[in-house]
Design a protein around this motif. Structure first.
Motif, PDB file in Angstrom:
ATOM      1  N   PRO A  94      18.920  48.724  35.307  1.00  0.00           N
ATOM      2  CA  PRO A  94      18.598  49.367  36.470  1.00  0.00           C
ATOM      3  C   PRO A  94      17.688  50.898  36.125  1.00  0.00           C
ATOM      4  O   PRO A  94      17.025  51.250  37.100  1.00  0.00           O
ATOM      5  N   HIS A  95      18.040  51.246  35.196  1.00  0.00           N
ATOM      6  CA  HIS A  95      17.460  52.772  34.765  1.00  0.00           C
ATOM      7  C   HIS A  95      15.892  52.537  34.404  1.00  0.00           C
ATOM      8  O   HIS A  95      15.370  53.537  34.397  1.00  0.00           O
ATOM      9  N   TYR A  96      15.732  51.126  34.361  1.00  0.00           N
ATOM     10  CA  TYR A  96      13.857  51.057  34.186  1.00  0.00           C
ATOM     11  C   TYR A  96      13.518  50.701  35.573  1.00  0.00           C
ATOM     12  O   TYR A  96      12.495  51.397  36.054  1.00  0.00           O
ATOM     13  N   HIS A  97      13.864  49.644  36.150  1.00  0.00           N
ATOM     14  CA  HIS A  97      13.825  49.572  37.471  1.00  0.00           C
ATOM     15  C   HIS A  97      14.930  48.732  38.187  1.00  0.00           C
ATOM     16  O   HIS A  97      15.676  47.559  37.235  1.00  0.00           O
ATOM     17  N   TYR A 100      15.115  44.829  36.456  1.00  0.00           N
ATOM     18  CA  TYR A 100      14.549  44.715  35.138  1.00  0.00           C
ATOM     19  C   TYR A 100      15.723  44.044  34.284  1.00  0.00           C
ATOM     20  O   TYR A 100      16.984  44.704  34.070  1.00  0.00           O
ATOM     21  N   TYR A 101      15.625  42.616  33.896  1.00  0.00           N
ATOM     22  CA  TYR A 101      16.733  42.135  33.536  1.00  0.00           C
ATOM     23  C   TYR A 101      16.143  41.576  31.982  1.00  0.00           C
ATOM     24  O   TYR A 101      15.216  41.001  31.670  1.00  0.00           O
ATOM     25  N   ALA A 102      16.777  42.026  30.999  1.00  0.00           N
ATOM     26  CA  ALA A 102      16.524  42.020  29.547  1.00  0.00           C
ATOM     27  C   ALA A 102      17.582  41.739  28.582  1.00  0.00           C
ATOM     28  O   ALA A 102      18.801  41.951  28.928  1.00  0.00           O
ATOM     29  N   HIS A 119      11.288  40.461  37.987  1.00  0.00           N
ATOM     30  CA  HIS A 119      11.567  40.041  39.236  1.00  0.00           C
ATOM     31  C   HIS A 119      12.893  39.593  39.561  1.00  0.00           C
ATOM     32  O   HIS A 119      13.758  39.083  38.552  1.00  0.00           O
ATOM     33  N   PRO A 120      13.187  39.747  40.929  1.00  0.00           N
ATOM     34  CA  PRO A 120      14.614  39.358  41.374  1.00  0.00           C
ATOM     35  C   PRO A 120      15.177  37.897  40.821  1.00  0.00           C
ATOM     36  O   PRO A 120      14.361  36.993  40.887  1.00  0.00           O
ATOM     37  N   GLU A 121      16.300  37.548  40.689  1.00  0.00           N
ATOM     38  CA  GLU A 121      16.892  36.245  40.517  1.00  0.00           C
ATOM     39  C   GLU A 121      16.457  35.645  41.686  1.00  0.00           C
ATOM     40  O   GLU A 121      16.428  35.682  42.935  1.00  0.00           O
TER      41      GLU A 121
END
Length: 128
Positions: A94-97, A100-102, A119-121
């Motif tokens: 979340p510090h990126y946005h 942001y899932y990586a 994008h959101p789940e």
């Protein structure tokens, strides 16, 4: 997003095997291979190209687009199975946005390899 990324590797066979296995979840395949190295792609729009070199390249950070979070998870498992070193398990950053899932791994030459879904789940992937 990129058109192509080209870089030298110290162990061509190990790097080829690593990237083909680690990026299998997004459909990476060999497009062509010859005297100048290998070109791989997952979408016919972008290419990842490797060539053998004795030079020690600076570390790279390569981020590949995932269509969903399951591909990020599958990338992380496949990359570790291919010999990568964990550099950040799958999860939200979340510090990126907010979405942001990586996941991050270190490849055979010390490069930071990332797979990211923006994008959101459950939201369908839309390629721009």
């Amino acid at each position: 997003m990129f058109d192509h990324v080209v870089f030298g590797v110290s162990d061509y066979a190990a790097s080829k095997a690593f990237f083909l296995k680690a990026l299998e979840p997004i459909g990476l395949i060999v497009v062509q291979e010859g005297a100048h190295g290998i070109e791989m792609s997952a979408d016919d729009k972008t290419s990842l190209c490797l060539f053998q070199t004795d030079e020690k390249p600076a570390r790279l950070h390569l981020a590949f687009v995932a269509q969903n979070r399951q591909q990020v998870d599958a990338f992380h498992r496949a990359a570790l199975a291919a010999g990568g070193t964990d550099h950040g398990a799958p999860g939200l950053r979340p510090h990126y946005h907010a979405h942001y899932y990586a996941a991050f791994v270190i490849g055979p030459d010390g490069h930071n390899i990332e797979m990211v879904c923006h994008h959101p789940e459950g939201q369908p992937f839309q390629h721009s």
